[in-house]
Motif scaffolding. Structure first.
Motif, short mmCIF file in Angstrom:
data_model
loop_
_atom_site.label_atom_id
_atom_site.label_comp_id
_atom_site.label_asym_id
_atom_site.label_seq_id
_atom_site.Cartn_x
_atom_site.Cartn_y
_atom_site.Cartn_z
N ASP A 1 -23.35 3.23 19.63
CA ASP A 1 -23.87 4.06 20.73
C ASP A 1 -23.45 3.51 22.09
O ASP A 1 -24.25 3.37 23.01
CB ASP A 1 -25.39 4.18 20.63
CG ASP A 1 -25.82 4.80 19.32
OD1 ASP A 1 -25.40 5.93 19.04
OD2 ASP A 1 -26.55 4.14 18.55
N GLY A 2 -22.17 3.18 22.20
CA GLY A 2 -21.59 2.72 23.45
C GLY A 2 -21.75 1.24 23.74
O GLY A 2 -21.23 0.75 24.74
N VAL A 3 -22.45 0.51 22.86
CA VAL A 3 -22.68 -0.92 23.06
C VAL A 3 -21.70 -1.70 22.18
O VAL A 3 -21.70 -1.53 20.95
CB VAL A 3 -24.13 -1.31 22.73
CG1 VAL A 3 -24.32 -2.83 22.88
CG2 VAL A 3 -25.10 -0.55 23.62
N ALA B 1 -29.39 5.83 15.31
CA ALA B 1 -28.32 4.94 15.78
C ALA B 1 -27.01 5.31 15.09
O ALA B 1 -26.98 5.89 14.01
CB ALA B 1 -28.67 3.49 15.50
N SER B 2 -25.90 4.93 15.74
CA SER B 2 -24.58 5.24 15.18
C SER B 2 -23.64 4.05 15.34
O SER B 2 -23.91 3.13 16.12
CB SER B 2 -23.97 6.47 15.86
OG SER B 2 -23.62 6.19 17.21
N LEU B 3 -22.54 4.12 14.62
CA LEU B 3 -21.52 3.08 14.67
C LEU B 3 -20.16 3.75 14.78
O LEU B 3 -19.85 4.67 14.01
CB LEU B 3 -21.57 2.23 13.40
CG LEU B 3 -20.74 0.94 13.40
CD1 LEU B 3 -21.33 -0.07 14.36
CD2 LEU B 3 -20.67 0.36 11.99
N THR B 4 -19.35 3.32 15.74
CA THR B 4 -17.98 3.82 15.89
C THR B 4 -17.04 2.88 15.15
O THR B 4 -17.00 1.68 15.43
CB THR B 4 -17.58 3.90 17.37
OG1 THR B 4 -18.47 4.80 18.03
CG2 THR B 4 -16.16 4.42 17.51
#
Length: 228
Positions: free
Chosen positions: A143-145, A161-164
């Motif tokens: 999430d941008g972190v 929450a997400s993961l790139t």
């Protein structure tokens, strides 16, 4: 996998999505007869971009231990001048300790999102030029972190929450034991499960199906078989 098992898992998934207020597109409820009543031209995008139901045990016959449930909502097609969407979206279900085995993508960057249910556990590795695993720290974004994680160390994401995951990063994931099955979103570049997946264990992407009853819903791998 037996067709009866696949039918059961699809029915369970429909109930799970409904309980979590996730509504699938209309064609998700089509029967074989519904598909057959439409012309090939009318539903070409569904067929050619492989939109729809997808259940896999990765060819090992142990779905509850190693498997994944998926529905592809939208997708383009690599190299196509007709299907030019540069993006894809899936909704998936991973049960507790049901492992999606280590793999990476050659061209697809993706966000994997915990849409609800239990916690989603990841294990990550960098890949080398021979498709091996590196024991080097892995850099990803949640999430941008920005996060830098030890190779292979399990960590989990809560709901929302997400993961790139960048190209070339091996990833495995599963529902955390004791937290319940997980509804997982995927937002990504165009998805091509035939050429873009590199499995560390060299597993097949799709299962072999034993036809012990009629399909309740067609899988994306059924289109060529039932819709000629």
């Amino acid at each position: 996998m037996k067709r009866s098992e696949i039918n059961q898992y699809i029915r369970e998934a429909e109930s799970f999505f409904a309980r979590n207020h996730f509504v699938l597109p209309p064609f998700a409820s089509w029967s074989l007869k519904d598909f057959q009543s439409r012309s090939r031209e009318e539903i070409a995008e569904i067929l050619d971009c492989e939109l729809g139901w997808d259940v896999t045990d990765y060819g090992e016959g142990r779905y509850l231990e190693k498997g994944l449930f998926l529905f592809t909502i939208r997708n383009g097609k690599l190299g196509s001048q007709l299907y030019t969407k540069p993006y894809a979206e899936k909704i998936m279900i991973s049960k507790e300790n049901q492992v999606t085995p280590l793999h990476y993508h050659r061209s697809k960057t993706e966000d994997i999102i915990n849409r609800g249910g239990g916690r989603l556990v990841f294990e990550l590795y960098n890949s080398d030029s021979n498709d091996g695993l590196l024991q080097t720290p892995v850099t990803v974004w949640s999430d941008g972190v920005k996060m830098t994680l030890p190779a292979g160390k399990p960590f989990s994401l809560p709901s929302g929450a997400s993961l790139t995951l960048p190209v070339g990063v091996y990833h495995s994931f599963y529902g955390e034991k004791g937290s319940g099955q997980v509804m997982i979103g995927e937002v990504s570049a165009v998805n091509d499960d035939h050429t873009d997946n590199v499995f560390y264990e060299k597993l097949p992407r799709y299962p072999e199906i034993q036809e012990d009853e009629e399909p309740y819903r067609l899988l994306v791998t059924d289109y060529a078989k039932f819709l000629r």
